[in-house]
Each structure stands twice: as C-alpha cells, then as structure tokens.
Design a protein around this motif. Structure first.
Motif, PDB file in Angstrom:
ATOM      1  N   THR A 128       1.517  -4.525 -16.715  1.00  0.00           N
ATOM      2  CA  THR A 128       1.417  -4.568 -14.998  1.00  0.00           C
ATOM      3  C   THR A 128       0.391  -4.239 -14.583  1.00  0.00           C
ATOM      4  O   THR A 128      -0.544  -2.473 -15.293  1.00  0.00           O
ATOM      5  CB  THR A 128       3.106  -3.728 -14.158  1.00  0.00           C
ATOM      6  OG1 THR A 128       2.751  -1.988 -13.855  1.00  0.00           O
ATOM      7  CG2 THR A 128       3.670  -4.167 -14.480  1.00  0.00           C
TER       8      THR A 128
ATOM      9  N   ARG B 288      -1.863  -3.757 -10.664  1.00  0.00           N
ATOM     10  CA  ARG B 288      -3.148  -4.112  -9.638  1.00  0.00           C
ATOM     11  C   ARG B 288      -4.633  -3.637  -9.801  1.00  0.00           C
ATOM     12  O   ARG B 288      -5.137  -3.302 -10.630  1.00  0.00           O
ATOM     13  CB  ARG B 288      -2.129  -3.178  -8.964  1.00  0.00           C
ATOM     14  CG  ARG B 288      -1.098  -4.016  -8.399  1.00  0.00           C
ATOM     15  CD  ARG B 288      -0.382  -3.861  -7.166  1.00  0.00           C
ATOM     16  NE  ARG B 288      -0.274  -2.564  -6.399  1.00  0.00           N
ATOM     17  CZ  ARG B 288       0.051  -2.257  -5.539  1.00  0.00           C
ATOM     18  NH1 ARG B 288       0.767  -3.296  -4.425  1.00  0.00           N
ATOM     19  NH2 ARG B 288       0.036  -1.513  -4.740  1.00  0.00           N
ATOM     20  N   GLU B 289      -5.232  -3.319  -8.921  1.00  0.00           N
ATOM     21  CA  GLU B 289      -7.091  -3.211  -8.601  1.00  0.00           C
ATOM     22  C   GLU B 289      -7.061  -2.221  -8.939  1.00  0.00           C
ATOM     23  O   GLU B 289      -7.988  -2.640  -9.600  1.00  0.00           O
ATOM     24  CB  GLU B 289      -6.749  -2.950  -6.291  1.00  0.00           C
ATOM     25  CG  GLU B 289      -6.639  -3.968  -5.785  1.00  0.00           C
ATOM     26  CD  GLU B 289      -6.672  -4.270  -4.494  1.00  0.00           C
ATOM     27  OE1 GLU B 289      -7.745  -4.389  -4.309  1.00  0.00           O
ATOM     28  OE2 GLU B 289      -5.780  -3.914  -4.188  1.00  0.00           O
TER      29      GLU B 289
ATOM     30  N   HIS C  53       0.573  -8.944 -11.312  1.00  0.00           N
ATOM     31  CA  HIS C  53       0.010  -7.947 -10.435  1.00  0.00           C
ATOM     32  C   HIS C  53       1.035  -7.826  -9.675  1.00  0.00           C
ATOM     33  O   HIS C  53       1.939  -8.586  -8.651  1.00  0.00           O
ATOM     34  CB  HIS C  53      -0.587  -9.223  -9.573  1.00  0.00           C
ATOM     35  CG  HIS C  53      -1.656  -9.460 -10.286  1.00  0.00           C
ATOM     36  ND1 HIS C  53      -3.086 -10.532 -10.197  1.00  0.00           N
ATOM     37  CD2 HIS C  53      -2.398  -8.946 -11.935  1.00  0.00           C
ATOM     38  CE1 HIS C  53      -3.450 -11.052 -10.777  1.00  0.00           C
ATOM     39  NE2 HIS C  53      -3.871 -10.429 -11.637  1.00  0.00           N
ATOM     40  N   CYS C  54       2.003  -5.869 -10.208  1.00  0.00           N
ATOM     41  CA  CYS C  54       2.620  -5.904  -9.479  1.00  0.00           C
ATOM     42  C   CYS C  54       2.830  -4.947  -8.903  1.00  0.00           C
ATOM     43  O   CYS C  54       2.303  -3.522 -10.302  1.00  0.00           O
ATOM     44  CB  CYS C  54       3.712  -5.632 -10.287  1.00  0.00           C
ATOM     45  SG  CYS C  54       5.833  -5.408  -9.713  1.00  0.00           S
ATOM     46  N   GLY C  55       3.413  -4.163  -7.941  1.00  0.00           N
ATOM     47  CA  GLY C  55       3.053  -2.079  -7.911  1.00  0.00           C
ATOM     48  C   GLY C  55       4.668  -2.334  -7.882  1.00  0.00           C
ATOM     49  O   GLY C  55       5.060  -1.751  -6.417  1.00  0.00           O
TER      50      GLY C  55
ATOM     51  N   SER D  81       2.062  -8.880  -6.078  1.00  0.00           N
ATOM     52  CA  SER D  81       1.112  -8.554  -5.321  1.00  0.00           C
ATOM     53  C   SER D  81       0.416  -9.640  -5.568  1.00  0.00           C
ATOM     54  O   SER D  81      -0.091 -10.612  -5.636  1.00  0.00           O
ATOM     55  CB  SER D  81       0.138  -7.480  -5.955  1.00  0.00           C
ATOM     56  OG  SER D  81       1.117  -6.336  -6.160  1.00  0.00           O
TER      57      SER D  81
ATOM     58  N   SER E  17      -2.789 -12.122  -5.807  1.00  0.00           N
ATOM     59  CA  SER E  17      -3.529 -11.455  -6.927  1.00  0.00           C
ATOM     60  C   SER E  17      -5.076 -11.620  -7.030  1.00  0.00           C
ATOM     61  O   SER E  17      -5.838 -11.092  -7.316  1.00  0.00           O
ATOM     62  CB  SER E  17      -3.237 -13.044  -7.849  1.00  0.00           C
ATOM     63  OG  SER E  17      -1.919 -12.514  -8.339  1.00  0.00           O
TER      64      SER E  17
ATOM     65  N   MET F 286      -7.603  -8.663  -7.483  1.00  0.00           N
ATOM     66  CA  MET F 286      -7.957  -9.057  -8.435  1.00  0.00           C
ATOM     67  C   MET F 286      -8.885  -9.497  -9.137  1.00  0.00           C
ATOM     68  O   MET F 286      -9.085  -9.582  -9.999  1.00  0.00           O
ATOM     69  CB  MET F 286      -6.950  -8.517  -9.790  1.00  0.00           C
ATOM     70  CG  MET F 286      -5.611  -7.422 -10.102  1.00  0.00           C
ATOM     71  SD  MET F 286      -5.134  -6.891  -7.939  1.00  0.00           S
ATOM     72  CE  MET F 286      -3.753  -7.998  -8.044  1.00  0.00           C
TER      73      MET F 286
ATOM     74  N   GLY G 240       1.275 -13.275 -10.999  1.00  0.00           N
ATOM     75  CA  GLY G 240       2.046 -12.726  -9.467  1.00  0.00           C
ATOM     76  C   GLY G 240       1.902 -13.599  -8.111  1.00  0.00           C
ATOM     77  O   GLY G 240       2.362 -14.919  -8.516  1.00  0.00           O
TER      78      GLY G 240
ATOM     79  N   THR H  18       2.240   2.877  -8.295  1.00  0.00           N
ATOM     80  CA  THR H  18       2.921   1.956  -8.373  1.00  0.00           C
ATOM     81  C   THR H  18       1.526   1.475  -9.024  1.00  0.00           C
ATOM     82  O   THR H  18       1.319  -0.004  -9.060  1.00  0.00           O
ATOM     83  CB  THR H  18       2.516   1.514  -6.342  1.00  0.00           C
ATOM     84  OG1 THR H  18       1.084   2.411  -5.314  1.00  0.00           O
ATOM     85  CG2 THR H  18       3.366   2.020  -6.152  1.00  0.00           C
ATOM     86  N   GLU H  19       0.470   2.369  -9.190  1.00  0.00           N
ATOM     87  CA  GLU H  19      -1.036   1.341  -9.767  1.00  0.00           C
ATOM     88  C   GLU H  19      -1.373   2.075 -11.147  1.00  0.00           C
ATOM     89  O   GLU H  19      -2.407   1.190 -11.847  1.00  0.00           O
ATOM     90  CB  GLU H  19      -2.256   2.239  -9.115  1.00  0.00           C
ATOM     91  CG  GLU H  19      -2.073   1.733  -7.325  1.00  0.00           C
ATOM     92  CD  GLU H  19      -3.045   0.205  -7.380  1.00  0.00           C
ATOM     93  OE1 GLU H  19      -3.409  -0.265  -8.259  1.00  0.00           O
ATOM     94  OE2 GLU H  19      -2.352  -0.017  -6.130  1.00  0.00           O
TER      95      GLU H  19
END
Length: 190
Positions: free
Chosen positions: A31, A33-34, A59-61, A81, A83, A86, A104, A153-154
């Motif tokens: 996983t 994210r940003e 893309h998942c928190g 999340s 996408s 990203m 995502g 989450t990140e």
C-alpha cells in the motif's frame, strides 16, 4: 467471469488484460498513498523493491489494529484512495520498483497511462465504500515500512491478499476508461 491475477506477474501476462476485465487479485502487494509515493519516487529502497517487483501498489490508507497479545497487525478497513493524487509520482514509482499494477479509485492521468504502456502494467479500479469488505481480503500483514516516519495510514504496508476484486480500467495498450472522450462531430453533407 473474473480472471485470476496471481502476483508476482510478468509484463507479458499483464498485457493479456484489457480494459473491462474483472480480476481477483491473489498474492503479495504493497500500500502507498501520497507521502509514501513522494518518498518512493526519490528513494531506491531495496527492501520495498523486493516487496513490489512484479506486484501491485494499492492506493489505500488502511485502518490497522494490533493484537495486544501477539503484536500481530491486521487490516480492519482497506478502502481505495483517490488515485489521481499520486499522478505526479506514479510513473517514477512504477519504473523504479518494477510494479505491474496500480489499484485505487478514479483512474490516473496521461503520465501514468504512458508508464503503464511502457512498463507492461495496468490500473485496477476498486469500488469505494467497501473498506471493511475489502479488508477481509487481506489475509496477512507481512511487514510495514516508514511507520514511524509517515504514520499508520501513509506507511508502506506489505500484505498478502486473496480474491481481492477489481476491474481493469487502464491497460498496458493505452486504453483508458477514465480519459475524456471527444464527441464525434456529425459528418457534414457533401
């Protein structure tokens, strides 16, 4: 009938998938994210490359809980999340880490579409609003990277999934269900 996508996978096998194909993902994924994408795009991390090569980035928190007795992690919720956030880093992450799929919601932009074609990868869309249901497809947490630096989450989670449902919405041939379509103008009479 959904196709099985067993990870890790080769670029040749990914090129067999087309926009509209339903898949069920099995295997090990990461996983990100940003914050993780920013880090991954500028850092060559051998451990994450080993986790990601031939695999999928989700893309998942996630919402994650830890068993107080064993210390083992488990995913409680794992919804996709958006996408597009990203997009600035995804092409670089795909190239650097040998990923074959991105999962995502909402699709991605032209830079990622080009990278999918170049590297033999696909974008998979997961249905939002099913975070708890999708978490049930995470069968085991294998590891976590950047937990202290980025938070739960990140962080980059390395997990095993079984029968995770998704649909190919951007393929390795340049087809893209998210790209704006130009309306065909009616032909003018001769």
């Amino acid at each position: 009938m959904p196709r099985t996508l067993e990870l890790p996978v080769t670029a040749e096998a990914i090129r067999e998938l087309r926009v509209g194909d339903e898949v069920r993902v099995h295997g090990r994924i990461i996983t990100a994210r940003e914050a993780a994408h920013r880090w991954l795009a500028r850092t060559d991390e051998p451990m994450v490359r080993a986790w990601a090569d031939g695999g999928l980035v989700y893309h998942c928190g996630p919402v994650v809980a830890r068993d107080p007795a064993t210390g083992a992690w488990r995913f409680v919720a794992a919804g996709p999340s958006a996408s597009l956030r990203m997009e600035p880093w995804e092409a670089d992450v795909l190239a650097r880490y040998g990923l074959r799929a991105v999962l995502g919601k909402g699709g991605m932009g032209p830079r990622t579409r080009d990278a999918l074609q170049r590297h033999g990868a696909v974008y998979l869309h997961a249905v939002g609003g099913l975070a708890v249901t999708l978490a049930r497809h995470v069968t085991r947490v294998l590891g976590v990277h950047l937990l202290d630096e980025l938070g739960i989450t990140e962080a980059v989670w390395h997990v095993e999934v079984a029968d995770l449902p998704a649909v190919v919405t951007m393929d390795a041939h340049g087809d893209d269900l998210h790209a704006p379509r130009e309306a065909a103008a009616p032909a003018e009479p001769a």
